[in-house]
Structure formats: C-alpha cells, structure tokens
Scaffold this active site. Structure first.
Site, PDB file in Angstrom:
ATOM      1  N   CYS A 329     -95.031 -22.153 -12.492  1.00 60.23           N
ATOM      2  CA  CYS A 329     -95.172 -22.197 -11.034  1.00 60.23           C
ATOM      3  C   CYS A 329     -94.297 -23.251 -10.347  1.00 60.23           C
ATOM      4  CB  CYS A 329     -96.624 -22.410 -10.648  1.00 60.23           C
ATOM      5  SG  CYS A 329     -97.765 -21.616 -11.761  1.00 60.23           S
ATOM      6  N   ARG A 358     -98.235 -25.177 -24.515  1.00 59.26           N
ATOM      7  CA  ARG A 358     -99.505 -25.831 -24.200  1.00 59.26           C
ATOM      8  C   ARG A 358    -100.077 -26.363 -25.489  1.00 59.26           C
ATOM      9  NH1 ARG A 358    -102.215 -21.325 -20.169  1.00 59.26           N
ATOM     10  NH2 ARG A 358    -100.516 -21.338 -18.646  1.00 59.26           N
ATOM     11  N   GLN A 376     -94.893 -16.023 -20.742  1.00 61.12           N
ATOM     12  CA  GLN A 376     -95.723 -15.342 -19.756  1.00 61.12           C
ATOM     13  C   GLN A 376     -94.853 -14.376 -18.973  1.00 61.12           C
ATOM     14  OE1 GLN A 376     -97.187 -18.771 -17.558  1.00 61.12           O
ATOM     15  NE2 GLN A 376     -99.260 -18.086 -17.943  1.00 61.12           N
ATOM     16  N   ASP A 378     -94.621 -13.696 -15.932  1.00 62.81           N
ATOM     17  CA  ASP A 378     -95.102 -14.284 -14.695  1.00 62.81           C
ATOM     18  C   ASP A 378     -94.423 -13.661 -13.480  1.00 62.81           C
ATOM     19  OD1 ASP A 378     -96.631 -16.070 -13.349  1.00 62.81           O
ATOM     20  OD2 ASP A 378     -95.801 -17.844 -14.344  1.00 62.81           O
ATOM     21  N   HIS A 380     -94.358 -14.765  -9.041  1.00 69.01           N
ATOM     22  CA  HIS A 380     -94.930 -15.358  -7.839  1.00 69.01           C
ATOM     23  C   HIS A 380     -94.512 -14.479  -6.679  1.00 69.01           C
ATOM     24  CE1 HIS A 380     -94.831 -18.869 -10.615  1.00 69.01           C
ATOM     25  NE2 HIS A 380     -96.071 -18.912 -10.187  1.00 69.01           N
ATOM     26  N   LYS A 459    -109.455 -14.710  -7.246  1.00 67.14           N
ATOM     27  CA  LYS A 459    -108.560 -13.998  -8.161  1.00 67.14           C
ATOM     28  C   LYS A 459    -109.167 -12.683  -8.626  1.00 67.14           C
ATOM     29  CE  LYS A 459    -110.442 -16.239 -12.256  1.00 67.14           C
ATOM     30  NZ  LYS A 459    -110.225 -16.705 -13.601  1.00 67.14           N
ATOM     31  N   HIS A 505     -99.945 -15.836  -7.910  1.00 69.05           N
ATOM     32  CA  HIS A 505     -99.402 -15.819  -9.264  1.00 69.05           C
ATOM     33  C   HIS A 505     -99.943 -14.536  -9.866  1.00 69.05           C
ATOM     34  CE1 HIS A 505     -99.468 -20.340  -9.100  1.00 69.05           C
ATOM     35  NE2 HIS A 505    -100.581 -20.107  -8.447  1.00 69.05           N
TER      36      HIS A 505
HETATM   37 ZN   LIG Z   1     -97.757 -19.448 -11.148  1.00 67.15          ZN
END
Ligand SMILES: [Zn+2]
Ligand SMILES: [Zn+2]
Length: 638
Positions: A329, A358, A376, A378, A380, A459, A505
């Site tokens: 992000c 992580r 990921q 991902d 945005h 979410k 996200h």
């Molecule tokens: Zn994000």
C-alpha cells in the site's frame, strides 16, 4: 413464574424454574431427546441448568455446530477418565477442543498409537454407562484440597481469581472445567483417537513433557466414517506431497518459510499470472510495480512502523533504516501522489503483483499455506465517493469470473465498523452503504459480521469452497479511510475544489503462493490442461524415432503448447506410467505407423486412447481447449 423467549420470538411462561430440558420437553419429546445444551441469554450452559429469571434461550441440538464442540469437549473428559483407569500414575493437565478434534495433555509414560485400542475399549465402557455430567461449584479452598495430589490442577487453580470454581463430574471422574457438557456420556455415538504427540506443560521446554492424545467424536457412526474418509482424501491431496511428486517447489533450511519454485512450478505459476493479467486488462486495471525496500520515514507515515514492526524485516543502509515491505500500500500511495489527479481520471485501478515479506513464527509455517514471503495480487482503486457501489460491484464480478474458471464456489461476508475505529459516523455510513448496495446489486446472499471490520474501514471477504468442501478466505475488498489521510491523497473535482479520494485495497488470489497450494489440493494435482506444467508428453517407441518426435515437439512448442519429450531408453509402458503419475493431460506415443501417416496416437490422462488423429486437428483442438480454459479433459475420446 418465568417467561422464556424462544428464537422465533414466542414467549412461554413457566410456573417454577424450568431447566432447558423441561423447556425442550414442553415443545416436543423428540426435540428434548436431541438437545445437547442451551444458549441462555447468549451464553452456552448445561441443559439441566434451572432458569431462574425471564430469559431468551436457544436450544442447542445435535444438528447445531456448537453441539459438536460440546460433545468433543465432553469426549476429552471421557478419554482422560479412561487413561486414568489404565495408567494409575497419569496426571491430567488440560483438554481443549481444536478445530474438529479434541486433545488432552497428560503427564504419563510415553504411549503410541498401538495403545489406542485398549484406551478406546475403556472409553466404550464409559459411553455405555450413559453417566450424566453434573456441575458442582466449589470454593477455591475446596478445589485446592480436592486436587492436593494433582500438581498441574493445583497450579491452574492457584492461577484463578478467588471465587467459585466449577467442577464437572460423571461416574467416578471429576474435572476442573467451565462447561457446558452434554447431558450424559451416551451422547457420544462415535469416538476415535487419532494421534499422540509430545507437548510441554505450558508450552515451556524447561517443564514436564506430556503426552498429547488427540481424538475426535461425533453424534453418529456415519459422520465419523465420512470424516475419516475426508481426512484420508485431504491427506492424498496434501499440496506439499503433490508439490514434491510433481516437482513443483521445495523448501530449504537456508530460508525457512520461503518457497523455491522449480521449472514446472514456475510454468504453473505463470499460467496463473498470465490469466490474472488477461482478466485485469479486460477489467480496466493498469499494472504497477513498487520497490520491496522502503525507508523508515515511509513506514512511519503509513503507521506500519508503529503497528506492524515485529512482523517486518529491517536493515540499515547508508545509516538509514529500511524495512522490506509487508504490504504494497504505502508504495502505491507514493505512486498516486506522483502527479495531480482530476475527477476525470477516476476510478484509477492500479494493480501490483507485489512481493511481500512478513515474519511469522517458525511454529506456524505450513507449506505454501503459511510462508514468510509471498506475492499478493494486489490492487488499489482510487475513486470518488459516488463510485463506491459500481467499483465494488466490478470487483465482485471479477472475483466471480476468476474463481469460476477454477471451478471454485464462494460466498461473501461483510464486516462492519468495529468499536475502535477512525473516521466520522458520516464516513462510515457512506462507506458501508456503498458496500451494501454493491452486494445487493451483485445479488448473491452474503453474511454480515457486525463490528468485524478493520479500524480504518468496512470490508467484504470472499471465502472460496474447494473440491473437498473446505472453505478458504482468499479475496478481500477493503475500504480504507486512513491511508488517503496519512498520505494526503487528493483529486480536483468538477467543482474545481480539492477532494479526498475513496480508496480500496483488494486481492483476489490473496497470497498467490497460498492460492496455488489451495489449487493443488483442489485439483489433487490433476490440473486442467490450460494450467498443466506439461500439457503433452511425447514418447518415442524407439531411439530411431526420437529425431522425428523432436520435430513434432518443436512444432507444438511454436504453436504455444507445453511439451516434454521423453527420449530415455526405458520401456514404453514405464514412460506412459510416469507421464500418468505426473498428471500429464495428453500422452502421445510415436511409432513407425505415426511417422508414416503423419498422424498421432493420443492417450488422455483419463486413460482413453484414440489412434490416427491428424496433427493439425490435434493442435487446433488442444489450443481451443487451452484458450477456453476448460476444466474437464473431455477430448479425443475414442
Ligand atoms: Zn493495500
Ligand atoms: Zn469440561
């Protein structure tokens, strides 16, 4: 007199203090026989507890999911009792329920699975007795006196606050326990001990080593049978085992929790990524890539330095602290802020296949399911407030398209504002109603988890269902009111004023590594042809035919088919067998006849064989099958 409110809103008056069982009997005898416990004003309690004031109750029957947990916890008592009968010196510690099993940690001589039959035989006797479970409340002093020869129970009681402590008793067995329990031991219709392992008291290596005996229990023999079949099938599908057998990936002690992908694993990986790109291009996403290391000031700004630091890998470079990103992000925010935006540019859908690290404790690492480094898928999405509904709907439709391609079912769960949260009531109202309208427009049933959202926004989680009926949360669509503030994101509206964009996200695969693990188990390694690392195996019948087979290989590869030529001097049967074990969808045997006629003998993974298939027909059919991403292998039937 007390008034009992039932779940359907009906209120039943009772003259004195009825137990849950009395309430159940007042409805029907059959119901009473099936009842296990009750929920009394939101708390699970024993069925035989007297209800002394007006209350709302829900009767828990053997069909309710809470019932299995109560049954299994009761089974842990019964197992402990059986162990004490057989092993006089055994000392009990704790016996909780975990997922679909229970266990009890017992200080005793080491045992093995060979000892299970005699413990199970003792358990059977106790079940036959149909001994009722009785709750007894005692003072801490009484409890300490009762357990004077039980060091572990003493330690636990000493840790408790002063006040009443509850014991549960059945036949000659007593345990320290909060309950609730099943009415009597006869409710256990099927019980099986599943494994035994070592465990330390209080998970402390310096303390006693205990025997952790696992088991499971059901309300019927059939359910146990189904469960054992399921476990057997899940074992066969274990992605680590299949990953090894199909030569897809491995782990090395030099990098714990960090998978190494082999050439075939990469072929599989790339099919996922290629497909993902295709769908995201069609859905109007742009693709970005941000660095994996960013300096401390960025993580302070995003809040990760303060809230997530123990999970981040850090390093010092030129005397500046850096962290390897655990999320994409903040980098995405920097990209957005690179230039001014107009409302005309929105929505902006910026995707990134981001490599994140992580730190997870070594004990929780589990194949591809739980790793320390993963990608990921991902994205945005930056939008104006009135675009929330249509953007979320767009994501849900994309989710559906992608999961359906793998034959995965799914369901949606909405999580709303938690107690601790940022943002105004108005912001939450707008955000949540945007998500709800999108869900409603999408039209599939969804579950609401009230108060389960993140502190920065509501979410929608997407839970997929695999071929074994197991569910996995993979996709998520998360609205964020925090990062746009922290990074001071803006766009110029039609009114020529500066506004804060709404940002979400979202991931669909989630962790690509984990998703791949799920797919391996979902397909049991028998991937649809479009995903198969090797789509066609070419087997030359003898060495003279190898050059001819090689020309076919080149032709197929140029057409875009993944081919492997097995030119070893092994018997044809052995080569066929291996190609089948490798789950290769199509196997071509090249003999003199095939060379002469320019046709192919096609054997499918399912075992059907077709002779005399013209080369062009073969290539066209295979390519069409791959293009359409078909799940079944219903081609070239003889
Ligand atoms: Zn994000
Ligand atoms: Zn208990």
């Amino acid at each position: 007199m007390v008034n009992i409110t039932l779940p359907d809103g009906n209120i039943k008056p009772f003259d004195n203090h009825p137990t849950g069982l009395v309430v159940a009997e007042s409805i029907s005898k059959a119901l009473a026989r099936d009842c296990v416990a009750m929920e009394l004003d939101g708390r699970l309690v024993d069925l035989k507890k007297p209800i002394t004031a007006d209350a709302r109750i829900r009767l828990i029957t053997t069909k309710d999911k809470e019932a299995l947990e109560i049954l299994r916890h009761s089974a842990a008592h019964v197992m402990a009792q059986a162990v004490l009968r057989l092993y006089k010196d055994a000392k009990l510690t704790i016996g909780p329920v975990v997922e679909d099993q229970f266990y009890y940690d017992i200080d005793m001589e080491p045992i093995s699975e060979d000892d299970f039959p005699k413990i199970e035989a003792e358990i059977k006797k106790i079940i036959k007795e149909k001994s009722p479970f009785t709750r007894r409340e005692v003072s801490k002093k009484e409890a300490l006196a009762f357990y004077r020869n039980e060091p572990y129970k003493l330690e636990m009681i000493n840790d408790l606050e002063d006040g009443t402590i509850s014991f549960y008793e059945h036949s000659d067995f007593t345990d320290l326990c909060r309950g609730p329990h099943i009415p009597h031991t006869g409710f256990i219709k099927a019980l099986k001990l599943t494994k035994v392992s070592g465990a330390y008291w209080r998970a402390d290596q310096n303390r006693a080593q205990l025997q952790r005996i696992y088991g499971t229990a059901f309300f019927s023999k059939q359910e146990l049978k189904d469960y054992l079949n399921f476990i057997e099938e899940a074992k066969k599908r274990n992605h680590r085992k299949i990953g090894e057998a199909l030569d897809l990936f491995s782990f090395h002690e030099e990098a714990p929790g960090m998978p190494f992908f082999h050439p075939k694993g990469m072929a599989l990986w790339n099919t996922l990524i290629d497909y993902w790109r295709l769908e995201h291009n069609k859905a109007g996403y742009v693709e970005t890539k941000t660095p994996i290391m960013l300096n401390r000031s960025l993580w302070e700004r995003s809040g990760h330095w303060e809230n997530y630091r123990e999970n981040m890998y850090t390093s010092v470079i030129d005397e500046v602290e850096y962290a390897i990103k655990p999320m994409n992000c903040p980098g995405g925010m920097l990209l957005y802020n690179r230039k001014p935006h107009s409302y005309r540019d929105l929505p902006l859908r910026a995707a990134e296949i981001g490599l994140v690290h992580r730190h997870e404790l070594s004990g929780v690492l589990s194949g591809l399911f739980r790793v320390r480094v993963f990608h990921q898928d991902d994205a945005h999405i930056f939008m104006t407030p009135d675009q929330i509904e249509s953007e979320i709907l767009g994501v849900l439709q994309l989710v559906e398209r992608i999961y359906q391609t793998f034959g995965l079912g799914f369901h949606l769960e909405l999580s709303t504002r938690p107690e601790k949260s940022i943002g105004t009531d108005q912001q939450w109202e707008n955000a949540t109603s945007g998500l709800v309208s999108a869900l409603e427009a999408y039209g599939q049933d969804y579950k609401t988890n009230a108060g389960d959202g993140a502190f920065y926004g509501p979410k929608i989680d997407v839970h997929i269902r695999d071929a074994l009926g197991r569910t996995w949360q993979c996709g998520t669509v998360q609205l964020d009111m925090s990062l746009p503030e922290r990074f001071d994101l803006s766009y110029v509206g039609a009114d020529n004023e500066k506004h804060r964009p709404v940002m979400i996200h979202r991931v669909i695969f989630g962790s690509i590594e984990r998703f791949l693990g799920i797919l391996i188990e979902h397909f049991a390694g028998r991937f649809p042809m479009w995903m198969s690392p090797v789509q066609v195996a070419l087997l030359a019948i003898n060495d003279e035919l190898v050059p001819y087979a090689a020309t076919i290989k080149t032709k197929f590869e140029n057409a875009g088919i993944r081919v492997e030529l097995d030119s070893r001097t092994e018997s044809l049967n052995k080569k066929i067998r291996e190609a089948q074990l490798n789950q290769t969808p199509l196997i071509l045997t090249i003999g003199a006849k095939e060379k002469e006629s320019g046709t192919l003998s096609v054997r499918t993974r399912e075992g059907t064989v077709k002779f005399g298939v013209p080369e062009k027909e073969f290539v066209d059919t295979v390519l069409a099958h791959i293009r359409e991403k078909k799940l079944d292998l219903n081609i070239f039937n003889a």
